[in-house]
Design a protein around this motif. Structure first.
Motif, short mmCIF file in Angstrom:
data_model
loop_
_atom_site.label_atom_id
_atom_site.label_comp_id
_atom_site.label_asym_id
_atom_site.label_seq_id
_atom_site.Cartn_x
_atom_site.Cartn_y
_atom_site.Cartn_z
N ALA A 254 -35.60 3.39 114.98
CA ALA A 254 -35.62 3.90 116.35
C ALA A 254 -36.19 5.31 116.33
N GLU A 255 -36.68 5.74 117.49
CA GLU A 255 -37.19 7.10 117.62
C GLU A 255 -36.45 7.82 118.74
N VAL A 256 -36.09 9.06 118.46
CA VAL A 256 -35.33 9.86 119.42
C VAL A 256 -36.19 11.02 119.90
N ASP A 257 -36.36 11.11 121.20
CA ASP A 257 -37.07 12.23 121.81
C ASP A 257 -36.09 13.40 121.95
N ILE A 258 -36.29 14.45 121.16
CA ILE A 258 -35.35 15.57 121.21
C ILE A 258 -35.79 16.65 122.20
N GLN A 259 -36.89 16.41 122.92
CA GLN A 259 -37.36 17.42 123.87
C GLN A 259 -36.34 17.74 124.96
N PRO A 260 -35.66 16.75 125.57
CA PRO A 260 -34.65 17.11 126.57
C PRO A 260 -33.56 18.02 126.01
N THR A 263 -35.34 21.60 125.21
CA THR A 263 -35.67 22.31 126.45
C THR A 263 -34.42 22.82 127.15
N SER A 264 -33.40 21.98 127.22
CA SER A 264 -32.16 22.37 127.89
C SER A 264 -31.47 23.51 127.14
N ALA A 265 -31.39 23.39 125.82
CA ALA A 265 -30.72 24.41 125.02
C ALA A 265 -31.42 25.75 125.12
N MET A 266 -32.77 25.74 125.06
CA MET A 266 -33.51 26.99 125.14
C MET A 266 -33.38 27.62 126.53
N ALA A 267 -33.29 26.79 127.56
CA ALA A 267 -33.19 27.31 128.92
C ALA A 267 -31.87 28.04 129.15
N PHE A 268 -30.80 27.56 128.51
CA PHE A 268 -29.48 28.15 128.74
C PHE A 268 -29.13 29.24 127.73
N GLY A 269 -29.91 29.36 126.65
CA GLY A 269 -29.65 30.43 125.69
C GLY A 269 -28.34 30.23 124.96
N ASP A 270 -27.47 31.25 125.01
CA ASP A 270 -26.19 31.19 124.31
C ASP A 270 -25.23 30.30 125.10
N ILE A 279 -26.48 19.61 131.36
CA ILE A 279 -27.66 20.48 131.53
C ILE A 279 -28.97 19.73 131.37
N GLY A 280 -28.94 18.46 131.03
CA GLY A 280 -30.18 17.71 130.85
C GLY A 280 -29.91 16.23 130.69
N LYS A 281 -31.00 15.44 130.63
CA LYS A 281 -30.83 14.00 130.51
C LYS A 281 -32.10 13.37 129.91
N TRP A 282 -31.89 12.38 129.04
CA TRP A 282 -32.98 11.55 128.52
C TRP A 282 -32.79 10.17 129.14
N LEU A 283 -33.73 9.74 129.96
CA LEU A 283 -33.57 8.53 130.75
C LEU A 283 -33.99 7.29 129.98
N GLY A 301 -18.90 25.23 124.28
CA GLY A 301 -19.88 26.22 123.86
C GLY A 301 -21.00 25.68 122.99
N LYS A 302 -21.09 24.38 122.85
CA LYS A 302 -22.14 23.77 122.02
C LYS A 302 -22.97 22.80 122.85
N VAL A 303 -24.27 22.72 122.55
CA VAL A 303 -25.16 21.82 123.26
C VAL A 303 -25.21 20.49 122.50
N LYS A 304 -24.70 19.42 123.13
CA LYS A 304 -24.57 18.14 122.46
C LYS A 304 -25.15 17.02 123.32
N GLN A 305 -25.50 15.93 122.65
CA GLN A 305 -26.05 14.77 123.34
C GLN A 305 -25.66 13.50 122.58
N LYS A 306 -24.92 12.61 123.22
CA LYS A 306 -24.57 11.33 122.63
C LYS A 306 -25.54 10.27 123.10
N MET A 307 -25.77 9.27 122.25
CA MET A 307 -26.70 8.21 122.62
C MET A 307 -26.42 6.95 121.83
N THR A 308 -26.75 5.83 122.43
CA THR A 308 -26.71 4.54 121.75
C THR A 308 -28.14 4.01 121.71
N LEU A 309 -28.61 3.68 120.51
CA LEU A 309 -29.98 3.25 120.29
C LEU A 309 -30.02 1.77 119.92
N LYS A 310 -30.92 1.04 120.53
CA LYS A 310 -31.17 -0.34 120.12
C LYS A 310 -32.25 -0.31 119.05
#
Length: 330
Positions: A254-260, A263-270, A279-283, A301-310
């Motif tokens: 599988a391939e994961v697009d980490i841009q969302p 981009t979200s993490a850089m926009a919010f800084g600390d 703060i963001g979404k991968w559709l 205080g941490k930027v996280k993203q959970k996902m289920t991949l087929k």
């Protein structure tokens, strides 16, 4: 020494330095592989242990400028130099490129004499450089005797066309922590089951989980770390069945697009300055492997993203991941 996320009170420079220490090769001494180095040669760009630090000091600050990672004050130029070199792996790809037969790196328990002989040959005499770099380095020193070891090293990196040199000059913007949680209904590759493990790739980097024996629904809950280059691409997830007597069989990818996430993490800084929020979404779409939309959140205080991949190119299988981005500039 702790390698957890640096505390919010640190200034930007010290945070960058601490994040650089999160890289696997920087968790051991560049010269003897002793664990948890607490010192660094700011102009060479390597992290070193206390015993090797003593030898570096004896070389003189014109060869190696030694600083404590935690106790000393670092100026911006010293921190930028460490970041530009990239740490132990990048530096050793140059300074240890041509170690001759019969010469061995000292181990963590080596004597002072063994360390001194190796370190002086490595940095003071530059005996282990590739011949082309060694000639360039010596002539450059004659032309510009006041040029720092770090600047000479960076210039040599830029002048070399070797693969290792090009990789060493990659500019990193953060650390990606990937928690490989579990797999479900994975493909059978042995008689009735499989021995799966997960391989992650980002650019030229690759890391992998442990192997779970005889299990089509493995639980790993393992955290793996990758550096995020400025020109990052897709995070590639590959599942393999370990075989003892033949090549490991692919069990899907599988391939994961980490841009969302980036981009979200850089926009919010600390992120530590904000409360929990999305703060963001991968559709999910027909062009990706998501089973459902995946949101980017600030959690504690941490930027996280959970996902289920087929998993793709396989008869069955899903993977649960959680990724976390730790920006260097936050």
């Amino acid at each position: 020494m702790s390698y957890d996320k640096p505390e919010p009170g640190l200034d930007s420079g010290k945070r960058k330095l601490k994040y650089l220490l999160l890289e696997k090769d920087n968790r051991v001494c560049a010269d003897c592989s002793a664990p948890e180095p607490k010192w660094a040669s700011a102009n060479i760009g390597v992290f070193i242990c206390l015993k090797c630090c003593d030898v570096h000091r004896s070389l003189g600050s014109h060869v190696s400028k030694v600083l404590s990672v935690t106790l000393d004050d670092w100026d911006d130029d010293q921190i930028d130099s460490m970041i530009e070199v990239g740490g132990n792996a990048a530096a050793n790809s140059i300074y240890e490129a041509c170690i001759p037969e019969g010469v061995s790196k000292p181990g963590p328990d080596a004597s002072h004499e063994e360390r001194s002989k190796f370190i002086r040959a490595k940095y003071e005499n530059e005996d282990f450089l590739e011949p082309s770099l060694r000639i360039m380095s010596n002539s450059s020193d004659r032309d510009s005797p006041k040029r720092s070891s770090s600047q000479k090293f960076v210039d040599d990196l830029r002048s070399s066309s070797s693969k290792n040199t090009q990789e060493a000059m990659v500019v990193f913007i953060g650390i990606l922590k990937v928690k490989v949680i579990e797999g479900r209904n994975l493909a059978v590759r042995d008689v009735r089951t499989s021995d799966p493990y997960v391989l992650l790739r980002l650019g030229e980097q690759k890391v992998q989980t442990t192997v779970v024996k005889s299990n089509l629904n493995p639980v790993w809950n393992e955290e793996l770390m990758l550096s995020v280059p400025q020109d990052y691409g897709l995070l590639k997830v590959e599942v393999y069945d370990q075989d003892t007597f033949s090549a490991d069989d692919i069990m899907g990818e599988a391939e994961v697009d980490i841009q969302p996430m980036v981009t979200s993490a850089m926009a919010f800084g600390d992120a530590g300055m904000f409360g929990d929020m999305q703060i963001g979404k991968w559709l999910k779409s027909n062009d990706n492997c998501l089973t459902e939309d995946s949101t980017v959140n600030i959690i504690d205080g941490k930027v996280k993203q959970k996902m289920t991949l087929k998993l793709q190119n396989v008869e069955s299988g899903e993977m649960d991941l959680e990724i976390e981005l730790m920006p260097l500039d936050s």
